[in-house]
Motif scaffolding. Structure first.
Motif, mmCIF file in Angstrom:
data_model
loop_
_atom_site.group_PDB
_atom_site.id
_atom_site.type_symbol
_atom_site.label_atom_id
_atom_site.label_comp_id
_atom_site.label_asym_id
_atom_site.label_seq_id
_atom_site.Cartn_x
_atom_site.Cartn_y
_atom_site.Cartn_z
ATOM 1 N N ASN A 184 0.828 -1.212 0.000
ATOM 2 C CA ASN A 184 0.000 0.000 0.000
ATOM 3 C C ASN A 184 0.859 1.257 0.000
ATOM 4 O O ASN A 184 0.592 2.209 -0.741
ATOM 5 C CB ASN A 184 -0.916 0.013 1.226
ATOM 6 C CG ASN A 184 -1.845 -1.166 1.313
ATOM 7 O OD1 ASN A 184 -1.932 -1.847 2.343
ATOM 8 N ND2 ASN A 184 -2.562 -1.443 0.238
ATOM 9 N N LEU A 185 1.891 1.272 0.841
ATOM 10 C CA LEU A 185 2.766 2.437 0.942
ATOM 11 C C LEU A 185 3.479 2.709 -0.380
ATOM 12 O O LEU A 185 3.528 3.850 -0.857
ATOM 13 C CB LEU A 185 3.792 2.241 2.062
ATOM 14 C CG LEU A 185 3.395 2.657 3.484
ATOM 15 C CD1 LEU A 185 2.162 1.897 3.964
ATOM 16 C CD2 LEU A 185 4.546 2.426 4.453
ATOM 17 N N ASN A 186 4.013 1.656 -0.994
ATOM 18 C CA ASN A 186 4.754 1.827 -2.243
ATOM 19 C C ASN A 186 3.852 2.317 -3.362
ATOM 20 O O ASN A 186 4.253 3.142 -4.194
ATOM 21 C CB ASN A 186 5.424 0.508 -2.641
ATOM 22 C CG ASN A 186 6.602 0.165 -1.743
ATOM 23 O OD1 ASN A 186 7.250 1.052 -1.199
ATOM 24 N ND2 ASN A 186 6.866 -1.122 -1.576
ATOM 25 N N ARG A 187 2.631 1.810 -3.404
ATOM 26 C CA ARG A 187 1.707 2.241 -4.460
ATOM 27 C C ARG A 187 1.301 3.698 -4.287
ATOM 28 O O ARG A 187 1.102 4.405 -5.276
ATOM 29 C CB ARG A 187 0.481 1.326 -4.479
ATOM 30 C CG ARG A 187 0.783 -0.036 -5.098
ATOM 31 C CD ARG A 187 -0.410 -0.960 -5.101
ATOM 32 N NE ARG A 187 -0.111 -2.186 -5.837
ATOM 33 C CZ ARG A 187 -0.890 -3.256 -5.849
ATOM 34 N NH1 ARG A 187 -2.025 -3.251 -5.156
ATOM 35 N NH2 ARG A 187 -0.549 -4.318 -6.538
ATOM 36 N N LEU A 188 1.180 4.163 -3.053
ATOM 37 C CA LEU A 188 0.852 5.567 -2.836
ATOM 38 C C LEU A 188 2.009 6.470 -3.249
ATOM 39 O O LEU A 188 1.816 7.477 -3.945
ATOM 40 C CB LEU A 188 0.490 5.809 -1.369
ATOM 41 C CG LEU A 188 0.200 7.263 -0.984
ATOM 42 C CD1 LEU A 188 -0.877 7.867 -1.890
ATOM 43 C CD2 LEU A 188 -0.219 7.360 0.476
ATOM 44 N N VAL A 189 3.218 6.116 -2.845
ATOM 45 C CA VAL A 189 4.388 6.912 -3.234
ATOM 46 C C VAL A 189 4.553 6.901 -4.754
ATOM 47 O O VAL A 189 4.908 7.918 -5.362
ATOM 48 C CB VAL A 189 5.659 6.387 -2.537
ATOM 49 C CG1 VAL A 189 6.899 7.101 -3.072
ATOM 50 C CG2 VAL A 189 5.558 6.582 -1.030
ATOM 51 N N SER A 190 4.266 5.758 -5.376
ATOM 52 C CA SER A 190 4.399 5.676 -6.836
ATOM 53 C C SER A 190 3.425 6.614 -7.543
ATOM 54 O O SER A 190 3.712 7.102 -8.640
ATOM 55 C CB SER A 190 4.197 4.230 -7.312
ATOM 56 O OG SER A 190 2.840 3.827 -7.195
ATOM 57 N N GLN A 191 2.265 6.891 -6.930
ATOM 58 C CA GLN A 191 1.326 7.839 -7.522
ATOM 59 C C GLN A 191 1.945 9.242 -7.585
ATOM 60 O O GLN A 191 1.795 9.961 -8.572
ATOM 61 C CB GLN A 191 0.033 7.886 -6.701
ATOM 62 C CG GLN A 191 -0.843 6.650 -6.825
ATOM 63 C CD GLN A 191 -1.608 6.613 -8.129
ATOM 64 O OE1 GLN A 191 -1.616 7.575 -8.886
ATOM 65 N NE2 GLN A 191 -2.254 5.508 -8.405
#
Length: 389
Positions: A184-191
Protein backbone atom coordinates in the motif's frame (compact mmCIF):
# COMPACT_ATOMS: atom_id res chain seq x y z
CA UNK A 1 11.02 20.35 -27.96
CA UNK A 2 10.67 17.20 -30.07
CA UNK A 3 14.41 16.58 -29.72
CA UNK A 4 13.99 16.54 -25.94
CA UNK A 5 11.51 13.66 -26.11
CA UNK A 6 14.05 11.47 -27.87
CA UNK A 7 16.11 11.36 -24.71
CA UNK A 8 16.17 8.31 -22.47
CA UNK A 9 15.22 8.42 -18.81
CA UNK A 10 16.95 5.74 -16.79
CA UNK A 11 15.60 4.48 -13.44
CA UNK A 12 18.01 2.79 -11.02
CA UNK A 13 16.42 1.01 -8.04
CA UNK A 14 18.75 0.14 -5.16
CA UNK A 15 18.15 -2.01 -2.07
CA UNK A 16 15.00 -3.64 -0.76
CA UNK A 17 12.97 -0.44 -0.50
CA UNK A 18 14.20 0.91 -3.82
CA UNK A 19 13.40 -2.31 -5.67
CA UNK A 20 9.91 -2.70 -4.22
CA UNK A 21 9.08 0.96 -4.81
CA UNK A 22 10.52 0.78 -8.32
CA UNK A 23 8.43 -2.27 -9.14
CA UNK A 24 5.31 -0.41 -7.94
CA UNK A 25 6.20 2.54 -10.17
CA UNK A 26 6.62 0.36 -13.26
CA UNK A 27 3.35 -1.39 -12.47
CA UNK A 28 1.64 2.02 -12.54
CA UNK A 29 3.51 3.24 -15.63
CA UNK A 30 2.38 0.13 -17.50
CA UNK A 31 -1.25 0.75 -16.55
CA UNK A 32 -0.99 4.35 -17.74
CA UNK A 33 0.48 3.36 -21.11
CA UNK A 34 -1.51 0.20 -21.81
CA UNK A 35 1.46 -2.15 -21.44
CA UNK A 36 0.64 -5.68 -20.33
CA UNK A 37 2.67 -7.64 -17.72
CA UNK A 38 4.42 -9.45 -20.58
CA UNK A 39 5.57 -6.14 -22.08
CA UNK A 40 3.17 -6.12 -25.04
CA UNK A 41 1.10 -2.99 -25.62
CA UNK A 42 -2.68 -3.11 -25.91
CA UNK A 43 -2.89 0.10 -27.97
CA UNK A 44 -2.37 0.40 -31.71
CA UNK A 45 0.21 2.15 -33.82
CA UNK A 46 -2.44 4.69 -34.88
CA UNK A 47 -2.68 5.82 -31.27
CA UNK A 48 1.09 6.30 -31.24
CA UNK A 49 0.73 8.50 -34.32
CA UNK A 50 -1.67 10.72 -32.38
CA UNK A 51 1.16 11.79 -30.10
CA UNK A 52 1.39 9.12 -27.41
CA UNK A 53 4.99 8.27 -28.22
CA UNK A 54 6.90 9.93 -25.40
CA UNK A 55 6.48 6.92 -23.11
CA UNK A 56 9.34 5.43 -25.12
CA UNK A 57 11.69 7.68 -23.14
CA UNK A 58 10.99 5.29 -20.23
CA UNK A 59 10.60 2.07 -22.25
CA UNK A 60 12.75 0.49 -24.95
CA UNK A 61 11.09 -1.58 -27.68
CA UNK A 62 12.46 -4.94 -28.79
CA UNK A 63 12.30 -6.33 -32.32
CA UNK A 64 9.29 -8.43 -31.28
CA UNK A 65 7.34 -5.36 -30.17
CA UNK A 66 7.83 -5.87 -26.43
CA UNK A 67 8.35 -2.80 -24.27
CA UNK A 68 11.00 -3.13 -21.57
CA UNK A 69 11.49 -0.60 -18.74
CA UNK A 70 14.70 1.41 -18.94
CA UNK A 71 15.61 0.34 -15.44
CA UNK A 72 18.17 -1.43 -13.30
CA UNK A 73 17.56 -3.26 -10.00
CA UNK A 74 20.49 -3.64 -7.61
CA UNK A 75 20.78 -5.37 -4.23
CA UNK A 76 23.45 -7.15 -2.21
CA UNK A 77 21.36 -10.28 -1.79
CA UNK A 78 18.85 -11.94 -4.15
CA UNK A 79 15.67 -12.43 -2.10
CA UNK A 80 13.87 -9.18 -3.05
CA UNK A 81 14.99 -9.42 -6.68
CA UNK A 82 13.72 -13.01 -6.80
CA UNK A 83 10.32 -11.81 -5.57
CA UNK A 84 10.15 -9.32 -8.42
CA UNK A 85 11.21 -11.97 -10.96
CA UNK A 86 8.51 -14.36 -9.78
CA UNK A 87 5.86 -11.65 -9.38
CA UNK A 88 3.18 -10.35 -11.71
CA UNK A 89 5.62 -8.18 -13.66
CA UNK A 90 8.41 -10.74 -13.79
CA UNK A 91 8.18 -11.14 -17.57
CA UNK A 92 8.34 -7.38 -18.07
CA UNK A 93 12.06 -7.14 -17.31
CA UNK A 94 15.18 -8.44 -18.99
CA UNK A 95 17.16 -10.75 -16.63
CA UNK A 96 20.22 -8.59 -17.26
CA UNK A 97 18.46 -5.71 -15.51
CA UNK A 98 18.93 -7.43 -12.14
CA UNK A 99 22.28 -7.17 -10.37
CA UNK A 100 23.01 -9.04 -7.13
CA UNK A 101 26.03 -9.12 -4.85
CA UNK A 102 29.07 -6.93 -4.31
CA UNK A 103 30.06 -6.16 -7.85
CA UNK A 104 30.76 -3.05 -9.83
CA UNK A 105 28.31 -3.70 -12.66
CA UNK A 106 25.71 -1.34 -11.22
CA UNK A 107 28.23 1.44 -10.70
CA UNK A 108 29.65 0.95 -14.16
CA UNK A 109 26.16 1.04 -15.71
CA UNK A 110 25.24 4.30 -13.98
CA UNK A 111 28.65 5.85 -14.59
CA UNK A 112 28.46 5.00 -18.28
CA UNK A 113 25.15 6.78 -18.72
CA UNK A 114 26.26 9.69 -16.56
CA UNK A 115 29.44 10.39 -18.54
CA UNK A 116 28.19 9.55 -22.04
CA UNK A 117 24.76 11.21 -21.90
CA UNK A 118 23.52 14.74 -21.34
CA UNK A 119 21.44 14.29 -18.20
CA UNK A 120 18.62 16.84 -18.00
CA UNK A 121 17.94 16.12 -14.37
CA UNK A 122 19.00 13.61 -11.70
CA UNK A 123 15.88 13.09 -9.59
CA UNK A 124 16.25 10.74 -6.64
CA UNK A 125 13.39 9.37 -4.54
CA UNK A 126 14.53 8.02 -1.19
CA UNK A 127 12.87 6.74 1.98
CA UNK A 128 14.37 8.24 5.13
CA UNK A 129 14.20 6.71 8.62
CA UNK A 130 10.90 7.41 10.31
CA UNK A 131 10.56 9.36 13.58
CA UNK A 132 8.96 6.20 14.97
CA UNK A 133 11.70 3.64 15.66
CA UNK A 134 9.16 0.87 15.07
CA UNK A 135 9.39 1.65 11.35
CA UNK A 136 13.18 1.90 11.42
CA UNK A 137 14.27 -1.46 12.81
CA UNK A 138 17.91 -1.21 11.70
CA UNK A 139 20.23 0.18 14.36
CA UNK A 140 22.52 1.39 11.57
CA UNK A 141 19.90 3.67 10.00
CA UNK A 142 21.46 6.89 11.27
CA UNK A 143 24.92 5.99 9.92
CA UNK A 144 23.54 4.82 6.58
CA UNK A 145 21.32 7.87 6.20
CA UNK A 146 24.05 10.47 6.82
CA UNK A 147 26.47 8.63 4.52
CA UNK A 148 23.85 8.21 1.79
CA UNK A 149 22.69 11.84 2.08
CA UNK A 150 26.26 13.02 1.58
CA UNK A 151 26.43 11.05 -1.66
CA UNK A 152 22.99 12.26 -2.76
CA UNK A 153 23.98 15.88 -2.17
CA UNK A 154 26.98 15.44 -4.42
CA UNK A 155 25.27 13.60 -7.28
CA UNK A 156 21.59 14.56 -7.43
CA UNK A 157 19.85 17.76 -8.50
CA UNK A 158 16.72 17.07 -6.48
CA UNK A 159 16.20 14.46 -3.74
CA UNK A 160 12.57 13.70 -2.88
CA UNK A 161 12.25 12.60 0.74
CA UNK A 162 9.64 10.17 2.09
CA UNK A 163 9.27 8.35 5.40
CA UNK A 164 7.18 5.28 6.13
CA UNK A 165 5.30 6.70 9.12
CA UNK A 166 3.96 9.65 7.14
CA UNK A 167 2.88 7.50 4.20
CA UNK A 168 1.47 4.84 6.56
CA UNK A 169 -0.67 7.45 8.33
CA UNK A 170 -2.02 8.74 5.00
CA UNK A 171 -2.95 5.20 3.91
CA UNK A 172 -4.65 4.37 7.18
CA UNK A 173 -6.56 7.64 7.39
CA UNK A 174 -7.51 8.23 3.75
CA UNK A 175 -7.73 4.71 2.30
CA UNK A 176 -9.61 3.26 5.26
CA UNK A 177 -6.99 0.51 5.70
CA UNK A 178 -6.51 -0.44 9.35
CA UNK A 179 -3.05 -1.95 8.90
CA UNK A 180 -1.47 -0.77 5.62
CA UNK A 181 1.21 -3.01 4.14
CA UNK A 182 4.37 -1.93 2.36
CA UNK A 183 2.55 -2.71 -0.90
CA UNK A 184 0.00 0.00 0.00
CA UNK A 185 2.77 2.44 0.94
CA UNK A 186 4.75 1.83 -2.24
CA UNK A 187 1.71 2.24 -4.46
CA UNK A 188 0.85 5.57 -2.84
CA UNK A 189 4.39 6.91 -3.23
CA UNK A 190 4.40 5.68 -6.84
CA UNK A 191 1.33 7.84 -7.52
CA UNK A 192 3.29 10.93 -6.49
CA UNK A 193 6.29 9.88 -8.56
CA UNK A 194 4.02 9.26 -11.54
CA UNK A 195 2.61 12.78 -11.27
CA UNK A 196 6.14 14.19 -11.40
CA UNK A 197 7.21 12.08 -14.39
CA UNK A 198 4.02 11.98 -16.48
CA UNK A 199 5.06 15.04 -18.50
CA UNK A 200 8.13 13.11 -19.63
CA UNK A 201 5.95 10.21 -20.76
CA UNK A 202 2.80 11.76 -22.27
CA UNK A 203 1.93 14.56 -24.66
CA UNK A 204 0.21 17.80 -23.66
CA UNK A 205 2.08 19.22 -20.67
CA UNK A 206 3.35 22.61 -19.55
CA UNK A 207 5.34 21.07 -16.74
CA UNK A 208 8.79 20.12 -18.06
CA UNK A 209 10.17 23.65 -18.22
CA UNK A 210 9.15 24.41 -14.64
CA UNK A 211 10.68 21.14 -13.45
CA UNK A 212 14.01 22.17 -14.98
CA UNK A 213 13.67 25.63 -13.43
CA UNK A 214 13.05 24.05 -10.03
CA UNK A 215 16.07 21.80 -10.58
CA UNK A 216 18.25 24.74 -11.51
CA UNK A 217 17.24 26.79 -8.47
CA UNK A 218 18.02 23.96 -6.05
CA UNK A 219 21.34 23.34 -7.78
CA UNK A 220 22.37 26.98 -7.45
CA UNK A 221 22.45 27.27 -3.69
CA UNK A 222 19.00 26.30 -2.43
CA UNK A 223 18.42 23.09 -0.51
CA UNK A 224 18.29 20.08 -2.86
CA UNK A 225 16.46 17.87 -0.32
CA UNK A 226 12.75 18.44 -0.84
CA UNK A 227 9.42 17.16 0.44
CA UNK A 228 6.40 15.93 -1.46
CA UNK A 229 2.64 15.90 -0.94
CA UNK A 230 -0.06 14.30 -3.07
CA UNK A 231 -3.86 14.52 -3.20
CA UNK A 232 -6.47 13.21 -3.42
CA UNK A 233 -5.95 9.90 -1.68
CA UNK A 234 -9.36 8.23 -1.84
CA UNK A 235 -10.65 4.81 -0.83
CA UNK A 236 -12.34 2.63 -3.44
CA UNK A 237 -15.77 3.65 -2.07
CA UNK A 238 -15.04 7.37 -2.41
CA UNK A 239 -13.54 7.49 -5.91
CA UNK A 240 -16.87 7.61 -7.74
CA UNK A 241 -18.51 10.06 -5.35
CA UNK A 242 -15.99 12.83 -4.68
CA UNK A 243 -14.85 15.57 -7.05
CA UNK A 244 -12.82 18.47 -5.69
CA UNK A 245 -11.91 21.80 -7.22
CA UNK A 246 -8.23 22.52 -7.77
CA UNK A 247 -8.38 25.21 -5.10
CA UNK A 248 -9.63 22.59 -2.60
CA UNK A 249 -7.00 20.09 -3.70
CA UNK A 250 -4.19 22.64 -3.47
CA UNK A 251 -5.29 23.58 0.02
CA UNK A 252 -5.39 19.90 1.01
CA UNK A 253 -1.93 19.29 -0.46
CA UNK A 254 -0.55 22.07 1.74
CA UNK A 255 -1.96 20.50 4.89
CA UNK A 256 0.99 18.94 6.79
CA UNK A 257 -1.07 16.56 8.94
CA UNK A 258 -2.89 14.92 6.04
CA UNK A 259 -0.76 14.95 2.90
CA UNK A 260 2.97 15.48 3.61
CA UNK A 261 4.98 12.33 2.90
CA UNK A 262 7.84 13.20 5.26
CA UNK A 263 7.41 14.56 8.77
CA UNK A 264 8.46 18.12 9.57
CA UNK A 265 6.78 21.26 10.84
CA UNK A 266 6.42 23.77 7.96
CA UNK A 267 5.43 26.56 10.35
CA UNK A 268 8.90 26.52 11.94
CA UNK A 269 10.74 27.27 8.71
CA UNK A 270 10.40 29.04 5.40
CA UNK A 271 9.39 27.88 1.94
CA UNK A 272 12.02 28.61 -0.69
CA UNK A 273 10.34 27.03 -3.72
CA UNK A 274 7.09 25.19 -4.35
CA UNK A 275 6.37 23.35 -7.58
CA UNK A 276 2.68 22.48 -7.95
CA UNK A 277 1.70 19.85 -10.51
CA UNK A 278 -1.94 19.86 -11.65
CA UNK A 279 -3.12 16.77 -13.46
CA UNK A 280 -6.41 16.15 -15.23
CA UNK A 281 -8.14 16.55 -18.58
CA UNK A 282 -10.27 19.48 -17.41
CA UNK A 283 -7.55 21.78 -16.04
CA UNK A 284 -7.59 25.39 -17.18
CA UNK A 285 -5.29 28.28 -16.37
CA UNK A 286 -7.94 30.19 -14.42
CA UNK A 287 -8.25 27.22 -12.04
CA UNK A 288 -4.49 27.14 -11.64
CA UNK A 289 -4.22 30.90 -11.07
CA UNK A 290 -6.94 30.81 -8.40
CA UNK A 291 -5.35 27.83 -6.66
CA UNK A 292 -1.84 29.32 -6.69
CA UNK A 293 -3.15 32.68 -5.46
CA UNK A 294 -4.80 30.88 -2.56
CA UNK A 295 -1.56 29.06 -1.78
CA UNK A 296 0.45 32.29 -1.68
CA UNK A 297 -1.90 33.83 0.87
CA UNK A 298 -2.13 30.75 3.08
CA UNK A 299 -1.60 31.79 6.70
CA UNK A 300 0.86 30.14 9.05
CA UNK A 301 3.56 29.63 6.41
CA UNK A 302 6.53 31.88 5.70
CA UNK A 303 7.78 32.37 2.14
CA UNK A 304 10.92 33.72 0.52
CA UNK A 305 9.68 36.14 -2.14
CA UNK A 306 7.49 34.64 -4.89
CA UNK A 307 8.24 30.97 -4.58
CA UNK A 308 5.44 29.21 -6.47
CA UNK A 309 5.66 27.64 -9.90
CA UNK A 310 2.99 25.45 -11.45
CA UNK A 311 2.70 22.93 -14.25
CA UNK A 312 -0.23 21.25 -15.94
CA UNK A 313 -0.57 17.68 -17.25
CA UNK A 314 -3.62 17.25 -19.49
CA UNK A 315 -4.09 13.57 -18.75
CA UNK A 316 -7.58 12.01 -18.56
CA UNK A 317 -7.62 10.99 -14.92
CA UNK A 318 -9.34 12.10 -11.74
CA UNK A 319 -8.06 15.54 -10.74
CA UNK A 320 -4.73 15.30 -8.92
CA UNK A 321 -2.33 17.74 -7.29
CA UNK A 322 1.25 17.01 -6.31
CA UNK A 323 3.45 19.61 -4.61
CA UNK A 324 7.24 19.47 -4.33
CA UNK A 325 8.49 21.85 -1.64
CA UNK A 326 11.95 23.22 -0.97
CA UNK A 327 11.74 24.42 2.63
CA UNK A 328 14.15 25.19 5.43
CA UNK A 329 11.91 23.09 7.69
CA UNK A 330 13.48 20.00 6.13
CA UNK A 331 16.31 20.49 8.62
CA UNK A 332 13.99 18.79 11.16
CA UNK A 333 14.65 15.48 9.43
CA UNK A 334 18.44 15.86 9.55
CA UNK A 335 18.40 17.13 13.13
CA UNK A 336 16.55 13.97 14.25
CA UNK A 337 18.92 11.68 12.38
CA UNK A 338 22.03 13.59 13.51
CA UNK A 339 21.06 13.15 17.14
CA UNK A 340 21.01 9.37 16.75
CA UNK A 341 24.19 9.48 14.68
CA UNK A 342 26.03 11.33 17.47
CA UNK A 343 24.88 8.88 20.12
CA UNK A 344 26.29 5.93 18.21
CA UNK A 345 29.39 7.64 16.85
CA UNK A 346 30.46 8.82 20.32
CA UNK A 347 30.62 5.18 21.41
CA UNK A 348 32.17 4.04 18.11
CA UNK A 349 29.34 1.52 17.91
CA UNK A 350 29.30 -0.74 14.86
CA UNK A 351 31.97 1.23 12.99
CA UNK A 352 33.90 -2.00 12.52
CA UNK A 353 31.13 -3.21 10.18
CA UNK A 354 31.98 -0.38 7.81
CA UNK A 355 35.73 -0.64 8.25
CA UNK A 356 35.51 -4.29 7.15
CA UNK A 357 34.03 -3.05 3.88
CA UNK A 358 36.99 -0.74 3.25
CA UNK A 359 35.64 2.52 4.64
CA UNK A 360 37.69 4.83 6.85
CA UNK A 361 36.64 6.84 9.89
CA UNK A 362 37.17 10.23 8.26
CA UNK A 363 34.33 9.42 5.84
CA UNK A 364 31.86 9.52 8.75
CA UNK A 365 33.01 12.87 10.07
CA UNK A 366 33.14 14.30 6.54
CA UNK A 367 29.57 13.17 5.77
CA UNK A 368 28.31 14.46 9.12
CA UNK A 369 29.91 17.86 8.58
CA UNK A 370 28.41 18.18 5.10
CA UNK A 371 24.87 17.06 5.99
CA UNK A 372 24.22 17.54 9.71
CA UNK A 373 26.17 20.79 9.93
CA UNK A 374 26.24 22.52 6.53
CA UNK A 375 22.72 21.69 5.33
CA UNK A 376 21.22 22.75 8.65
CA UNK A 377 23.38 25.89 8.64
CA UNK A 378 22.25 26.70 5.09
CA UNK A 379 18.61 26.42 6.18
CA UNK A 380 19.24 28.76 9.09
CA UNK A 381 21.07 31.27 6.87
CA UNK A 382 18.07 31.55 4.57
CA UNK A 383 15.79 32.06 7.56
CA UNK A 384 18.04 34.80 8.90
CA UNK A 385 18.18 36.40 5.45
CA UNK A 386 14.39 36.66 5.48
CA UNK A 387 14.37 38.22 8.96
CA UNK A 388 16.80 40.97 7.91
CA UNK A 389 15.12 41.81 4.58
Amino acid sequence: MEEEYKKEFISIHIGQTGINLGNACWELYCLEHGIQPDGMRSTTEDEDDDGDYRFRTFFSETSSGKFVPRALFIDLEPSVIDEVKSGTNGQLYNPQQFICGKEDAGNNFARGYYTQSLWMIVLICTVYPSPDDGFSPSILDSFNTILASYSLKEHSNVTLMFDNVSVYDICRRSLDIENPTYVNLNRLVSQAISSLTISMRLEGSTFNQNLRSFRDSTSLGLISFVSCSYVPVLSAKEVQHKQHSFVELTNAALEPSSSYMVKYDPCKGMYMKNLIVYRGDDVDFDDVDNAVSMARTRTGFDYFDTCYRSGINYVPVTREVCIVSCTTSIQDVFTRISHKFNQMYAKKDFLHSYFCEGMEEYEFSEAYEEIATKVVKLCQEFENMKIHR
